[in-house]
Motif scaffolding. Structure first.
Motif, PDB file in Angstrom:
ATOM      1  N   PRO A 147      56.030  53.896  39.644  1.00 56.42           N
ATOM      2  CA  PRO A 147      55.105  53.786  40.782  1.00 56.42           C
ATOM      3  C   PRO A 147      53.713  53.297  40.364  1.00 56.42           C
ATOM      4  CG  PRO A 147      56.359  55.815  40.941  1.00 56.42           C
ATOM      5  CD  PRO A 147      56.647  55.257  39.583  1.00 56.42           C
ATOM      6  N   LEU A 148      53.179  53.858  39.268  1.00 61.32           N
ATOM      7  CA  LEU A 148      51.860  53.450  38.805  1.00 61.32           C
ATOM      8  C   LEU A 148      51.880  52.011  38.298  1.00 61.32           C
ATOM      9  CD1 LEU A 148      48.931  54.133  38.235  1.00 61.32           C
ATOM     10  CD2 LEU A 148      49.643  55.134  36.043  1.00 61.32           C
ATOM     11  N   LEU A 149      52.917  51.653  37.558  1.00 63.46           N
ATOM     12  CA  LEU A 149      53.029  50.283  37.059  1.00 63.46           C
ATOM     13  C   LEU A 149      53.123  49.282  38.210  1.00 63.46           C
ATOM     14  CD1 LEU A 149      55.421  50.946  34.063  1.00 63.46           C
ATOM     15  CD2 LEU A 149      53.257  49.725  33.893  1.00 63.46           C
ATOM     16  N   SER A 150      53.869  49.650  39.243  1.00 64.07           N
ATOM     17  CA  SER A 150      53.995  48.756  40.391  1.00 64.07           C
ATOM     18  C   SER A 150      52.647  48.541  41.076  1.00 64.07           C
ATOM     19  CB  SER A 150      55.014  49.317  41.386  1.00 64.07           C
ATOM     20  OG  SER A 150      56.301  49.404  40.796  1.00 64.07           O
ATOM     21  N   LEU A 151      51.861  49.621  41.185  1.00 62.87           N
ATOM     22  CA  LEU A 151      50.520  49.489  41.769  1.00 62.87           C
ATOM     23  C   LEU A 151      49.654  48.545  40.943  1.00 62.87           C
ATOM     24  CD1 LEU A 151      49.689  53.163  42.839  1.00 62.87           C
ATOM     25  CD2 LEU A 151      50.155  51.216  44.343  1.00 62.87           C
ATOM     26  N   CYS A 152      49.822  48.575  39.638  1.00 62.31           N
ATOM     27  CA  CYS A 152      49.049  47.684  38.765  1.00 62.31           C
ATOM     28  C   CYS A 152      49.445  46.223  38.981  1.00 62.31           C
ATOM     29  CB  CYS A 152      49.267  48.049  37.300  1.00 62.31           C
ATOM     30  SG  CYS A 152      48.599  49.661  36.820  1.00 62.31           S
ATOM     31  N   GLY A 153      50.672  45.995  39.472  1.00 66.01           N
ATOM     32  CA  GLY A 153      51.142  44.627  39.636  1.00 66.01           C
ATOM     33  C   GLY A 153      50.346  43.825  40.634  1.00 66.01           C
ATOM     34  N   PHE A 154      49.875  44.471  41.710  1.00 63.81           N
ATOM     35  CA  PHE A 154      49.166  43.710  42.753  1.00 63.81           C
ATOM     36  C   PHE A 154      47.863  43.098  42.244  1.00 63.81           C
ATOM     37  CE2 PHE A 154      46.530  42.981  46.468  1.00 63.81           C
ATOM     38  CZ  PHE A 154      47.414  42.352  47.329  1.00 63.81           C
ATOM     39  N   PRO A 155      46.962  43.873  41.590  1.00 63.04           N
ATOM     40  CA  PRO A 155      45.744  43.230  41.083  1.00 63.04           C
ATOM     41  C   PRO A 155      46.022  42.198  39.991  1.00 63.04           C
ATOM     42  CG  PRO A 155      45.853  45.543  40.405  1.00 63.04           C
ATOM     43  CD  PRO A 155      46.913  45.336  41.431  1.00 63.04           C
ATOM     44  N   ILE A 156      47.045  42.432  39.168  1.00 65.22           N
ATOM     45  CA  ILE A 156      47.401  41.418  38.167  1.00 65.22           C
ATOM     46  C   ILE A 156      47.832  40.135  38.868  1.00 65.22           C
ATOM     47  CG2 ILE A 156      49.096  40.808  36.391  1.00 65.22           C
ATOM     48  CD1 ILE A 156      49.042  43.730  35.494  1.00 65.22           C
ATOM     49  N   GLY A 157      48.641  40.277  39.913  1.00 61.68           N
ATOM     50  CA  GLY A 157      49.063  39.117  40.678  1.00 61.68           C
ATOM     51  C   GLY A 157      47.905  38.420  41.367  1.00 61.68           C
ATOM     52  N   THR A 158      46.957  39.190  41.869  1.00 62.18           N
ATOM     53  CA  THR A 158      45.791  38.589  42.520  1.00 62.18           C
ATOM     54  C   THR A 158      45.000  37.737  41.536  1.00 62.18           C
ATOM     55  OG1 THR A 158      45.649  40.471  44.047  1.00 62.18           O
ATOM     56  CG2 THR A 158      43.704  39.070  43.861  1.00 62.18           C
ATOM     57  N   LEU A 159      44.826  38.237  40.313  1.00 60.34           N
ATOM     58  CA  LEU A 159      44.168  37.446  39.273  1.00 60.34           C
ATOM     59  C   LEU A 159      44.961  36.185  38.948  1.00 60.34           C
ATOM     60  CD1 LEU A 159      42.911  40.198  36.794  1.00 60.34           C
ATOM     61  CD2 LEU A 159      41.500  38.665  38.184  1.00 60.34           C
ATOM     62  N   THR A 160      46.288  36.290  38.997  1.00 56.02           N
ATOM     63  CA  THR A 160      47.130  35.113  38.786  1.00 56.02           C
ATOM     64  C   THR A 160      46.815  34.043  39.813  1.00 56.02           C
ATOM     65  OG1 THR A 160      48.952  36.352  37.794  1.00 56.02           O
ATOM     66  CG2 THR A 160      49.520  34.289  38.869  1.00 56.02           C
ATOM     67  N   GLY A 161      46.771  34.430  41.062  1.00 56.06           N
ATOM     68  CA  GLY A 161      46.483  33.473  42.120  1.00 56.06           C
ATOM     69  C   GLY A 161      45.083  32.902  42.048  1.00 56.06           C
ATOM     70  N   LEU A 162      44.127  33.723  41.648  1.00 52.19           N
ATOM     71  CA  LEU A 162      42.725  33.288  41.600  1.00 52.19           C
ATOM     72  C   LEU A 162      42.435  32.358  40.435  1.00 52.19           C
ATOM     73  CD1 LEU A 162      40.897  36.622  42.483  1.00 52.19           C
ATOM     74  CD2 LEU A 162      40.886  34.529  43.858  1.00 52.19           C
TER      75      LEU A 162
END
Length: 272
Positions: free
Chosen positions: A146-161
């Motif tokens: 669950p915690l790792l999955s939550l970390c995925g969203f900001p990592i993905g946002t940085l990917t897009g940015l």
């Protein structure tokens, strides 16, 4: 296609470096691809603001092909925790789409400077941890999904940015915060990037309403001929990079990764 032929040797050579870096370090290779692709597109007469966004979008498609190859190589060596990669990656896919949607409306220079500072901060954190042994329990992975999955969203946002796959954040996070051995962190990061890069590609392809094709054979901010040139050499080289990663000692691999992060940070800040 004539417009691309004069840049073919540069793009093919860039793909070699990108593929090797991806397989070796668990990163997408954007620190190589984005500057070269940006230069090529600007040289073709495209305005700088559009060129950097096209470099981001095209790079993410290169990353997607490359990390699929790299993930297969790491999986054969037992170095991918797929549950972790899926948790991080699926949330990262959504974040990458959002990040790309934001990036096409923001000045690229500000994004590069901010991310460069972040990368240098993470590199410093890794140096201190390696020197002072700040992290406890390394080598005993804590798979808190669950915690790792939550970390995925900001990592993905940085990917897009930024047009990067997210490995430059995911690898140190897995090592320092979740106790993953370096080889396992690299392999799991490569698998995660399959999803984050896919989300970014979709974002850059569809979030360009009303724009004419920036270059021939483009879909939004994703240029297909440049992608093909880069992917032709990056995909096979990712296998070699994955093989070398499992030959190098873990501590030496970490030092290589830190050096790459410092270079990336300085590059994004415009220092080198």
């Amino acid at each position: 296609m004539q417009i691309y032929l004069s840049y073919l040797p540069v793009l093919l050579a860039t793909g070699v470096g990108v593929g090797f870096a991806s397989g070796l370090l668990g990163v997408g290779g954007a620190f190589i691809t984005v500057p070269v692709t940006y230069w090529v597109i600007v040289d073709m007469g495209i305005p700088a603001d559009m060129a950097i966004k096209t470099a981001f979008g095209t790079n993410l498609l290169v990353i997607l092909a490359t990390v699929i190859s790299g993930a297969l190589g790491h999986t054969r060596r037992g170095a991918v925790r797929w549950k972790v990669a899926l948790g991080l990656g699926l949330c990262g896919l959504a974040g990458a789409w959002v990040g790309a949607m934001l990036a096409v409306h923001l000045p690229g220079e500000a994004l590069k400077v901010g991310f460069g500072a972040l990368v240098l901060a993470v590199a410093l954190w890794m140096v201190l941890d390696s020197t002072l042994n700040l992290t406890k329990g390394r080598g005993k992975p804590k798979e808190n999904l669950p915690l790792l999955s939550l970390c995925g969203f900001p990592i993905g946002t940085l990917t897009g940015l930024t047009g990067m796959g997210g490995g430059i954040i995911a690898v140190p996070m897995l090592v320092l915060a979740f106790g993953f051995p370096m080889h396992l962190a690299v392999g799991t990061s490569v698998a995660m990037i399959i999803f984050t890069s896919l989300g970014g590609v979709i974002g850059y392809a569809v979030n360009s309403p009303g724009l004419p094709e920036l270059l021939p054979h483009s879909i939004g901010y994703v240029n297909l001929p440049i992608w093909l040139c880069l992917a032709a050499t990056s995909v096979p080289m990712a296998q070699l990079g994955a093989k070398v990663a499992h030959v190098l000692p873990a501590k030496r691999l970490m030092y290589v990764f830190i050096a790459v992060m410092v270079y990336v940070g300085l590059r994004m800040l415009g220092v080198v």
